[in-house]
Design a protein around this motif. Structure first.
Motif, PDB file in Angstrom:
ATOM      1  N   PHE A  30      -0.460 -17.688 -62.521  1.00  0.00           N
ATOM      2  CA  PHE A  30      -1.356 -16.895 -61.688  1.00  0.00           C
ATOM      3  C   PHE A  30      -2.765 -17.476 -61.685  1.00  0.00           C
ATOM      4  O   PHE A  30      -3.398 -17.620 -60.625  1.00  0.00           O
ATOM      5  N   CYS A  31      -3.284 -17.836 -62.865  1.00  0.00           N
ATOM      6  CA  CYS A  31      -4.672 -18.296 -62.964  1.00  0.00           C
ATOM      7  C   CYS A  31      -4.854 -19.677 -62.343  1.00  0.00           C
ATOM      8  O   CYS A  31      -5.859 -19.927 -61.658  1.00  0.00           O
ATOM      9  N   ASN A  32      -3.921 -20.582 -62.568  1.00  0.00           N
ATOM     10  CA  ASN A  32      -4.052 -21.909 -61.967  1.00  0.00           C
ATOM     11  C   ASN A  32      -3.988 -21.843 -60.445  1.00  0.00           C
ATOM     12  O   ASN A  32      -4.737 -22.533 -59.749  1.00  0.00           O
ATOM     13  N   LYS A  33      -3.107 -21.010 -59.916  1.00  0.00           N
ATOM     14  CA  LYS A  33      -3.029 -20.841 -58.466  1.00  0.00           C
ATOM     15  C   LYS A  33      -4.307 -20.194 -57.925  1.00  0.00           C
ATOM     16  O   LYS A  33      -4.782 -20.540 -56.828  1.00  0.00           O
ATOM     17  N   LEU A  34      -4.870 -19.254 -58.687  1.00  0.00           N
ATOM     18  CA  LEU A  34      -6.098 -18.586 -58.254  1.00  0.00           C
ATOM     19  C   LEU A  34      -7.248 -19.580 -58.168  1.00  0.00           C
ATOM     20  O   LEU A  34      -8.015 -19.579 -57.197  1.00  0.00           O
ATOM     21  N   TRP A  35      -7.383 -20.442 -59.184  1.00  0.00           N
ATOM     22  CA  TRP A  35      -8.457 -21.441 -59.161  1.00  0.00           C
ATOM     23  C   TRP A  35      -8.315 -22.358 -57.942  1.00  0.00           C
ATOM     24  O   TRP A  35      -9.293 -22.636 -57.246  1.00  0.00           O
ATOM     25  N   LEU A  36      -7.115 -22.827 -57.669  1.00  0.00           N
ATOM     26  CA  LEU A  36      -6.900 -23.699 -56.517  1.00  0.00           C
ATOM     27  C   LEU A  36      -7.252 -22.993 -55.208  1.00  0.00           C
ATOM     28  O   LEU A  36      -7.678 -23.640 -54.246  1.00  0.00           O
ATOM     29  N   SER A  37      -7.087 -21.678 -55.171  1.00  0.00           N
ATOM     30  CA  SER A  37      -7.357 -20.937 -53.938  1.00  0.00           C
ATOM     31  C   SER A  37      -8.845 -20.733 -53.684  1.00  0.00           C
ATOM     32  O   SER A  37      -9.251 -20.541 -52.529  1.00  0.00           O
ATOM     33  N   ILE A  38      -9.675 -20.779 -54.731  1.00  0.00           N
ATOM     34  CA  ILE A  38     -11.100 -20.485 -54.528  1.00  0.00           C
ATOM     35  C   ILE A  38     -11.980 -21.721 -54.558  1.00  0.00           C
ATOM     36  O   ILE A  38     -13.127 -21.671 -54.109  1.00  0.00           O
ATOM     37  N   HIS A  39     -11.475 -22.855 -55.082  1.00  0.00           N
ATOM     38  CA  HIS A  39     -12.379 -23.992 -55.263  1.00  0.00           C
ATOM     39  C   HIS A  39     -11.738 -25.289 -54.781  1.00  0.00           C
ATOM     40  O   HIS A  39     -10.589 -25.586 -55.124  1.00  0.00           O
ATOM     41  N   LYS A  40     -12.493 -26.052 -54.018  1.00  0.00           N
ATOM     42  CA  LYS A  40     -12.069 -27.364 -53.538  1.00  0.00           C
ATOM     43  C   LYS A  40     -13.066 -28.423 -54.007  1.00  0.00           C
ATOM     44  O   LYS A  40     -14.260 -28.132 -54.157  1.00  0.00           O
ATOM     45  N   PRO A  41     -12.629 -29.648 -54.208  1.00  0.00           N
ATOM     46  CA  PRO A  41     -13.568 -30.711 -54.611  1.00  0.00           C
ATOM     47  C   PRO A  41     -14.645 -30.915 -53.554  1.00  0.00           C
ATOM     48  O   PRO A  41     -14.378 -30.846 -52.348  1.00  0.00           O
ATOM     49  N   SER A  42     -15.851 -31.192 -54.009  1.00  0.00           N
ATOM     50  CA  SER A  42     -16.971 -31.382 -53.085  1.00  0.00           C
ATOM     51  C   SER A  42     -16.819 -32.657 -52.265  1.00  0.00           C
ATOM     52  O   SER A  42     -17.450 -32.803 -51.220  1.00  0.00           O
ATOM     53  N   TYR A  43     -15.990 -33.581 -52.722  1.00  0.00           N
ATOM     54  CA  TYR A  43     -15.820 -34.879 -52.067  1.00  0.00           C
ATOM     55  C   TYR A  43     -14.497 -34.940 -51.292  1.00  0.00           C
ATOM     56  O   TYR A  43     -13.958 -36.028 -51.047  1.00  0.00           O
ATOM     57  N   LEU A  44     -13.989 -33.790 -50.887  1.00  0.00           N
ATOM     58  CA  LEU A  44     -12.690 -33.738 -50.221  1.00  0.00           C
ATOM     59  C   LEU A  44     -12.684 -34.528 -48.910  1.00  0.00           C
ATOM     60  O   LEU A  44     -11.634 -35.048 -48.501  1.00  0.00           O
ATOM     61  N   ASN A  45     -13.823 -34.658 -48.264  1.00  0.00           N
ATOM     62  CA  ASN A  45     -13.886 -35.442 -47.034  1.00  0.00           C
ATOM     63  C   ASN A  45     -13.609 -36.923 -47.291  1.00  0.00           C
ATOM     64  O   ASN A  45     -13.063 -37.620 -46.432  1.00  0.00           O
ATOM     65  N   GLN A  46     -13.978 -37.392 -48.486  1.00  0.00           N
ATOM     66  CA  GLN A  46     -13.708 -38.791 -48.834  1.00  0.00           C
ATOM     67  C   GLN A  46     -12.322 -38.981 -49.424  1.00  0.00           C
ATOM     68  O   GLN A  46     -11.726 -40.045 -49.287  1.00  0.00           O
ATOM     69  N   GLU A  47     -11.808 -37.963 -50.099  1.00  0.00           N
ATOM     70  CA  GLU A  47     -10.513 -38.065 -50.790  1.00  0.00           C
ATOM     71  C   GLU A  47      -9.674 -36.839 -50.442  1.00  0.00           C
ATOM     72  O   GLU A  47      -9.701 -35.825 -51.140  1.00  0.00           O
ATOM     73  N   GLU A  48      -8.925 -36.913 -49.362  1.00  0.00           N
ATOM     74  CA  GLU A  48      -8.205 -35.740 -48.874  1.00  0.00           C
ATOM     75  C   GLU A  48      -7.086 -35.292 -49.802  1.00  0.00           C
ATOM     76  O   GLU A  48      -6.627 -34.150 -49.717  1.00  0.00           O
ATOM     77  N   ASP A  49      -6.635 -36.163 -50.708  1.00  0.00           N
ATOM     78  CA  ASP A  49      -5.565 -35.795 -51.646  1.00  0.00           C
ATOM     79  C   ASP A  49      -6.095 -35.244 -52.967  1.00  0.00           C
ATOM     80  O   ASP A  49      -5.308 -34.879 -53.847  1.00  0.00           O
ATOM     81  N   ALA A  50      -7.413 -35.196 -53.125  1.00  0.00           N
ATOM     82  CA  ALA A  50      -7.988 -34.732 -54.388  1.00  0.00           C
ATOM     83  C   ALA A  50      -7.741 -33.239 -54.580  1.00  0.00           C
ATOM     84  O   ALA A  50      -7.757 -32.454 -53.632  1.00  0.00           O
TER      85      ALA A  50
END
Length: 484
Positions: free
Chosen positions: A195-215
């Motif tokens: 539950f907690c790991n899925k929750l973190w993924l749902s609220i936060h994305k890497p700031s450099y996602l535009n450079q690394e779409e798989d991050a």
């Protein structure tokens, strides 16, 4: 005359029934061995099978044969994930469970121990996917090594002699050679970490996602039902590892440090921003950190993280306020602080997280890890009912005190934004209840209890978690509402 009519009626009905039986289509199914296993001790069979829509079925009766001797017959429209079935094995009855979860089977000629990894045969079966591979397997964890239900570290190899690694992909998870099978033993409901790991993924994305779409901002995971040497050992979480590849950090190049990754392991050292002693790159550990990347030519690279830690601890308030946003991702700091306090992860502010940097001169950021001592419990599973406190460390203390770039205002605004979204009572409690009901209705808890019985009824564990979370949310709403 009446007797003759009776005989004629019986004869007619017999012919009709015989005709119907002959007209029934009987389908024989012999499941692939990768898709099921048989536990002789507990007399259960667990089978990963996608039950077809009865309206599309071309047969009325199914004859299902596991191996040579385990035979089960059923009407095609009676198969269900929410039932168990009796399977006859030469007069001995086994219970059959059909599961929607993947089946993992591990077989090894050697006893699996803490170290080193032993060569084992690994199979994974789910829906249309069947994967077989050679895996090095060892026990993992610290406290969890003492649990009767174990967790395992997996590394996939091309062969056991050279131990050359090979990447494997499972479902929507990443493709990699290193994986964890988390036994979840200290979570009676087997829900908290997932539950907690899925929750973190749902609220936060890497700031450099535009450079690394798989991050990714943290690990992803999936549930699986596991057999070890044909012994059912229950539900586990197949889990990604935090490493350079997961985060898509820039590689070390031509002697230049670019991406960095450090694992936190001490509440009394640098990860908690309490001290920043001198370092030597010849050692893989420094002040409570372990160097994960880069570690080149048997040397760590401590210069940058040492400099940042020292800055947090010793810089003047005016300098900290002016420069911290150029050194640490404040959006990440806000989300991490809110997330850790929501689930009250008491062991994840000096340990059990990673500090990373995408490239040279970019911001550091946190990555959560090992989220089992949460939601009213600690790492060994013991209940801690406290809901009325705030967790912090040296970095977060200074951010709250000095308030760089309107940190407090942004923290407060982000909390109440998330409370309308992923942190709402309906979303949080609904996701927990949904996962619980899936396990309950699909008899996952029933077969888990066969091998790992709980002293406390599972509904009571659920009531405790829901009550704890409701009280925690109420306290945090008041705290952030009153935050200056």
């Amino acid at each position: 005359m009446k007797f003759e009519k009776y005989v004629l009626l019986v004869y007619t009905l017999t012919l009709l029934c015989h005709s119907q039986l002959q007209s029934q289509d009987i389908e024989k199914i012999t499941p692939k061995t990768e898709r099921y296993d048989i536990d002789q001790k507990h007399k259960i069979i667990v089978w990963n099978y996608e039950i077809p829509d009865a309206s599309n079925s071309t047969s009325n009766v199914l004859n299902i044969i596991f191996g040579k001797d385990y035979i089960f017959s059923s009407l095609s429209d009676s198969l269900s994930y929410t039932r168990s079935y009796d399977v006859n094995n030469n007069g001995e009855i086994f219970k059959l469970y059909i599961t929607q979860l993947p089946i993992i089977k591990i077989t090894s000629k050697e006893a699996i121990k803490d170290d080193p990894k032993v060569p084992s045969q690994f199979t994974f079966a789910h829906q249309d996917s069947v994967k077989s591979a050679l895996a090095g397997v060892e026990l993992r964890g610290n406290i969890s090594l003492k649990f009767p239900k174990k967790s395992y570290d997996l590394e996939f190899w091309q062969n056991s002699e050279e131990e050359t690694s090979v990447d494997i992909k499972f479902g929507d998870l990443r493709e990699d050679d290193d994986w964890i099978l988390d036994g979840l033993y200290n979570e009676p409901l087997r829900l908290r970490s997932y539950f907690c790991n899925k929750l973190w993924l749902s609220i936060h994305k890497p700031s450099y996602l535009n450079q690394e779409e798989d991050a990714k901002s943290g690990i992803d995971l999936m549930y699986a039902e596991v057999f070890l040497d044909s012994k059912y050992i229950g539900i586990h979480a197949l889990t990604e590892q935090v490493d350079r590849k997961l985060l898509q950090l820039k590689k070390y190049k031509k002697g230049k440090v670019r991406g960095e990754l450090f694992k936190a392991g001490s509440h009394n050292g640098a990860p908690a921003y309490i001290k920043a002693p001198k370092y030597k790159n010849i050692f893989p550990h420094w002040a409570g950190y372990e160097a994960e990347y880069p570690f080149m030519n048997y040397k760590a690279q401590w210069k940058n993280i040492h400099r940042f830690t020292k800055f947090v601890i010793k810089s003047k308030d005016s300098i900290f306020k002016k420069k911290v946003a150029t050194k640490f991702d404040l959006d990440n700091a806000i989300d991490y602080f809110l997330f850790i306090n929501l689930v009250r992860a008491t062991d994840n502010l000096g340990k059990n997280f990673y500090v990373a940097r995408y490239d040279k001169k970019t911001h550091y950021f946190n990555v959560p890890w090992d989220l089992d001592g949460v939601l009213g419990t600690i790492q060994d599973g013991k209940r801690i009912p406290t809901t009325n406190d705030i967790l912090s460390n040296g970095l977060f203390d200074r951010l709250l005190k000095v308030n760089p770039d309107n940190y407090r205002q942004r923290l407060k605004a982000r909390w109440f934004f998330l409370r309308k979204q992923e942190f709402s009572n309906a979303s949080l409690l609904g996701n927990i209840r949904s996962a619980y009901e899936f396990f309950e209705k699909n008899k996952v808890y029933e077969r888990e209890a066969l091998v790992w019985p709980s002293d406390v009824a599972l509904p009571k564990h659920l009531d405790y978690m829901e009550s704890w979370l409701t009280n925690r949310l109420q306290y945090l709403d008041t705290y952030f509402n009153e935050l200056p």
